[in-house]
Write an enzyme that holds these catalytic residues in place. Structure first.
Site, PDB file in Angstrom:
ATOM      1  N   ARG A 169       0.839  -1.206   0.000  1.00 16.83           N
ATOM      2  CA  ARG A 169       0.000   0.000   0.000  1.00 16.83           C
ATOM      3  C   ARG A 169       0.877   1.261   0.000  1.00 16.83           C
ATOM      4  O   ARG A 169       0.587   2.225  -0.705  1.00 16.83           O
ATOM      5  CB  ARG A 169      -0.916   0.030   1.230  1.00 16.83           C
ATOM      6  CG  ARG A 169      -1.796  -1.198   1.404  1.00 16.83           C
ATOM      7  CD  ARG A 169      -3.053  -1.192   0.560  1.00 16.83           C
ATOM      8  NE  ARG A 169      -3.839  -2.387   0.848  1.00 16.83           N
ATOM      9  CZ  ARG A 169      -3.745  -3.538   0.170  1.00 16.83           C
ATOM     10  NH1 ARG A 169      -2.947  -3.621  -0.881  1.00 16.83           N
ATOM     11  NH2 ARG A 169      -4.476  -4.579   0.518  1.00 16.83           N
ATOM     12  N   GLU A 179     -13.349 -15.353   8.695  1.00 17.34           N
ATOM     13  CA  GLU A 179     -13.242 -14.763   7.355  1.00 17.34           C
ATOM     14  C   GLU A 179     -12.826 -15.785   6.301  1.00 17.34           C
ATOM     15  O   GLU A 179     -11.622 -15.998   6.067  1.00 17.34           O
ATOM     16  CB  GLU A 179     -12.244 -13.589   7.357  1.00 17.34           C
ATOM     17  CG  GLU A 179     -12.111 -12.941   5.966  1.00 17.34           C
ATOM     18  CD  GLU A 179     -11.139 -11.765   5.923  1.00 17.34           C
ATOM     19  OE1 GLU A 179     -10.424 -11.524   6.896  1.00 17.34           O
ATOM     20  OE2 GLU A 179     -11.101 -11.093   4.880  1.00 17.34           O
ATOM     21  N   LYS A 192     -17.165 -12.778   8.106  1.00 17.80           N
ATOM     22  CA  LYS A 192     -16.613 -11.786   7.170  1.00 17.80           C
ATOM     23  C   LYS A 192     -16.398 -12.466   5.824  1.00 17.80           C
ATOM     24  O   LYS A 192     -15.333 -13.033   5.572  1.00 17.80           O
ATOM     25  CB  LYS A 192     -15.301 -11.216   7.719  1.00 17.80           C
ATOM     26  CG  LYS A 192     -14.598 -10.252   6.777  1.00 17.80           C
ATOM     27  CD  LYS A 192     -13.571  -9.405   7.497  1.00 17.80           C
ATOM     28  CE  LYS A 192     -12.781  -8.554   6.517  1.00 17.80           C
ATOM     29  NZ  LYS A 192     -11.978  -7.521   7.176  1.00 17.80           N
ATOM     30  N   SER A 212     -13.873  -5.943   1.391  1.00 16.43           N
ATOM     31  CA  SER A 212     -14.054  -5.274   0.091  1.00 16.43           C
ATOM     32  C   SER A 212     -13.294  -5.997  -1.009  1.00 16.43           C
ATOM     33  O   SER A 212     -13.724  -5.960  -2.175  1.00 16.43           O
ATOM     34  CB  SER A 212     -13.682  -3.798   0.163  1.00 16.43           C
ATOM     35  OG  SER A 212     -12.348  -3.582   0.553  1.00 16.43           O
ATOM     36  N   GLY A 213     -12.171  -6.636  -0.671  1.00 18.42           N
ATOM     37  CA  GLY A 213     -11.512  -7.560  -1.591  1.00 18.42           C
ATOM     38  C   GLY A 213     -11.111  -7.027  -2.954  1.00 18.42           C
ATOM     39  O   GLY A 213     -11.176  -7.764  -3.936  1.00 18.42           O
ATOM     40  N   GLY A 214     -10.734  -5.761  -3.028  1.00 15.27           N
ATOM     41  CA  GLY A 214     -10.274  -5.253  -4.312  1.00 15.27           C
ATOM     42  C   GLY A 214     -11.349  -4.590  -5.158  1.00 15.27           C
ATOM     43  O   GLY A 214     -11.085  -4.142  -6.273  1.00 15.27           O
ATOM     44  N   ARG A 263      -9.273  -1.805   2.158  1.00 13.33           N
ATOM     45  CA  ARG A 263      -9.021  -0.906   1.031  1.00 13.33           C
ATOM     46  C   ARG A 263     -10.166   0.065   0.761  1.00 13.33           C
ATOM     47  O   ARG A 263      -9.947   1.244   0.492  1.00 13.33           O
ATOM     48  CB  ARG A 263      -8.715  -1.724  -0.230  1.00 13.33           C
ATOM     49  CG  ARG A 263      -7.319  -2.260  -0.240  1.00 13.33           C
ATOM     50  CD  ARG A 263      -7.163  -3.418  -1.195  1.00 13.33           C
ATOM     51  NE  ARG A 263      -7.770  -4.642  -0.697  1.00 13.33           N
ATOM     52  CZ  ARG A 263      -7.727  -5.798  -1.333  1.00 13.33           C
ATOM     53  NH1 ARG A 263      -7.147  -5.881  -2.511  1.00 13.33           N
ATOM     54  NH2 ARG A 263      -8.273  -6.874  -0.812  1.00 13.33           N
TER      55      ARG A 263
HETATM   56  P1  13P Z   1     -10.212  -5.514   2.140  1.00 13.87           P
HETATM   57  O1  13P Z   1     -11.513  -4.846   2.508  1.00 13.87           O
HETATM   58  O2  13P Z   1      -9.171  -4.566   1.614  1.00 13.87           O
HETATM   59  O3  13P Z   1     -10.410  -6.745   1.320  1.00 13.87           O
HETATM   60  O4  13P Z   1      -9.549  -5.977   3.511  1.00 13.87           O
HETATM   61  C1  13P Z   1     -10.326  -6.565   4.465  1.00 13.87           C
HETATM   62  C2  13P Z   1      -9.536  -7.551   5.216  1.00 13.87           C
HETATM   63  O5  13P Z   1      -9.397  -7.441   6.413  1.00 13.87           O
HETATM   64  C3  13P Z   1      -8.959  -8.690   4.488  1.00 13.87           C
HETATM   65  O6  13P Z   1      -8.506  -9.639   5.400  1.00 13.87           O
END
Ligand code: 13P
Length: 339
Positions: free
Chosen positions: A32, A176, A218, A260-262, A291
């Site tokens: 990042r 998650e 998650k 959010s995953g990208g 992100r």
């Molecule tokens: P993102 O929302 O950027 O995908 O990150 C969330 C997260 O904690 C991934 O483990």
């Protein structure tokens, strides 16, 4: 113990609020920072996290923050430990406890998340440091027979072992399982893989005696692969995601906090909003974005202390918009309104 876990889980998905994931590992935060040309030193990481945690008004929309091991031990410039900074504003500190996805033995490019050895002792330490919830991320890819049953069950077993240890330590586990959206797969393939993964996760959580009322999920949203030629639109994403969750996530789970995953920050907000607009649902539908909450703030900061205020404004805006998406009251026009 049950009651405290239930109360924490409910507080994390309080109306209009969600979670900030600021638990980037050393490797991820370096990526990042590379994107804005800033060196990833301990003090730059500290300064950046302080900017986020001290954003005025963020507590209106942020219920909890997920920290990384280094971050939970750091302090703001005035010497206040970060967990205390958050607590004093009514934000619950949490901690990422997994040690990352590693190659799964004898599997074709799949991963298993490690970190169970010594976890009980680490959890005691984190509780002492102020954490009240934890996170463990497993990842799965789609394509060429993946995710395999082997990968699905190995990760589900580890997720449940982690979650049981967390509850025993008085910490709410955020489970998650992330089905990655890299590749050219269709939304139907994403739906099938996500459903399979969730079904295995809830089988293991049940078998390993988890109290689901004291957990959060998650998951990924169900999307077309990022390289797919004809990507599903907002309505299709909302409906496919809700369909998978309805089939595979028990109603005892108090909240689902998406990663959010990208996705672009706006897409992540629009999708969450579309799902909540179709409510009510058996669980709260909220966010635990990394992100999608941080991207504009990171860019506005650029490593320059003179930009802290602008960066905080950018973070506050995304928190506010996602807060609105919690009740289905977000509108894209809000993006163009004055900051
Ligand atoms: P993102 O929302 O950027 O995908 O990150 C969330 C997260 O904690 C991934 O483990």
């Amino acid at each position: 113990m049950g009651t405290e876990l239930h109360e924490t889980a409910k507080a994390l998905v309080a109306e209009g609020k969600g979670i900030l994931a600021a638990d980037e590992s050393d490797g991820t935060i370096k990526k990042r920072f590379d994107s804005i040309g800033v060196e990833s030193t301990e003090d730059n990481r500290r300064a950046y996290r302080e900017l986020l945690f001290t954003t005025e008004g963020a507590e209106e929309y942020i219920s909890g923050v997920i920290l990384f091991d280094e971050t939970i031990r750091q302090s703001s410039a005035d010497g206040t430990p970060f967990p205390k900074v958050l607590e004093s504003r009514g934000i619950i500190p949490g901690i990422k406890v997994d040690k990352g996805a590693k190659p799964l033995a004898l599997a074709n490019g799949e991963t298993v998340t490690e970190g169970l050895d010594g976890l009980r002792e680490r959890l005691e330490d984190y509780y002492e440091l102020g954490a009240r919830f934890t996170k463990w991320r497993a990842t799965y890819s789609i394509g060429d027979g993946r995710p395999s049953e082997y990968c699905v069950w190995t990760n589900a077993h580890a997720l449940a072992r982690y979650a049981a240890l967390s509850q025993e330590s008085g910490l709410v586990p955020i489970v998650e399982p992330e089905v990655l959206m890299d590749g050219g797969h269709t939304i139907e393939e994403s739906s099938k893989a996500s459903g399979r993964v969730l079904q295995a996760v809830y089988t293991e959580l049940h078998d390993q005696r988890l109290d689901l009322y004291g957990t959060l999920l998650k998951p990924n949203m169900v999307l077309s692969g990022y390289d797919a030629s004809d990507r599903a639109g907002v309505d299709e994403v909302a409906e496919a995601t809700l369909d998978v969750l309805s089939r595979h996530v028990p109603a005892a789970v108090p909240g689902i906090v998406f990663l959010s995953g990208g996705q672009t920050d706006e897409d992540a907000t629009v999708h969450l909003n579309a799902m909540n607009a179709r409510g009510p649902h058996p669980w709260e539908l909220s966010f635990s974005y990394g992100r999608a909450l941080q991207a504009p703030a990171l860019k506005a900061w650029g490593g320059d202390p003179a930009n802290v205020e602008d960066a905080q404004k950018a973070f506050y805006r995304r928190a506010k918009f996602n807060g609105a998406a919690r009740t289905g009251s977000y509108a894209p026009e809000m993006e163009t309104a004055a900051a």
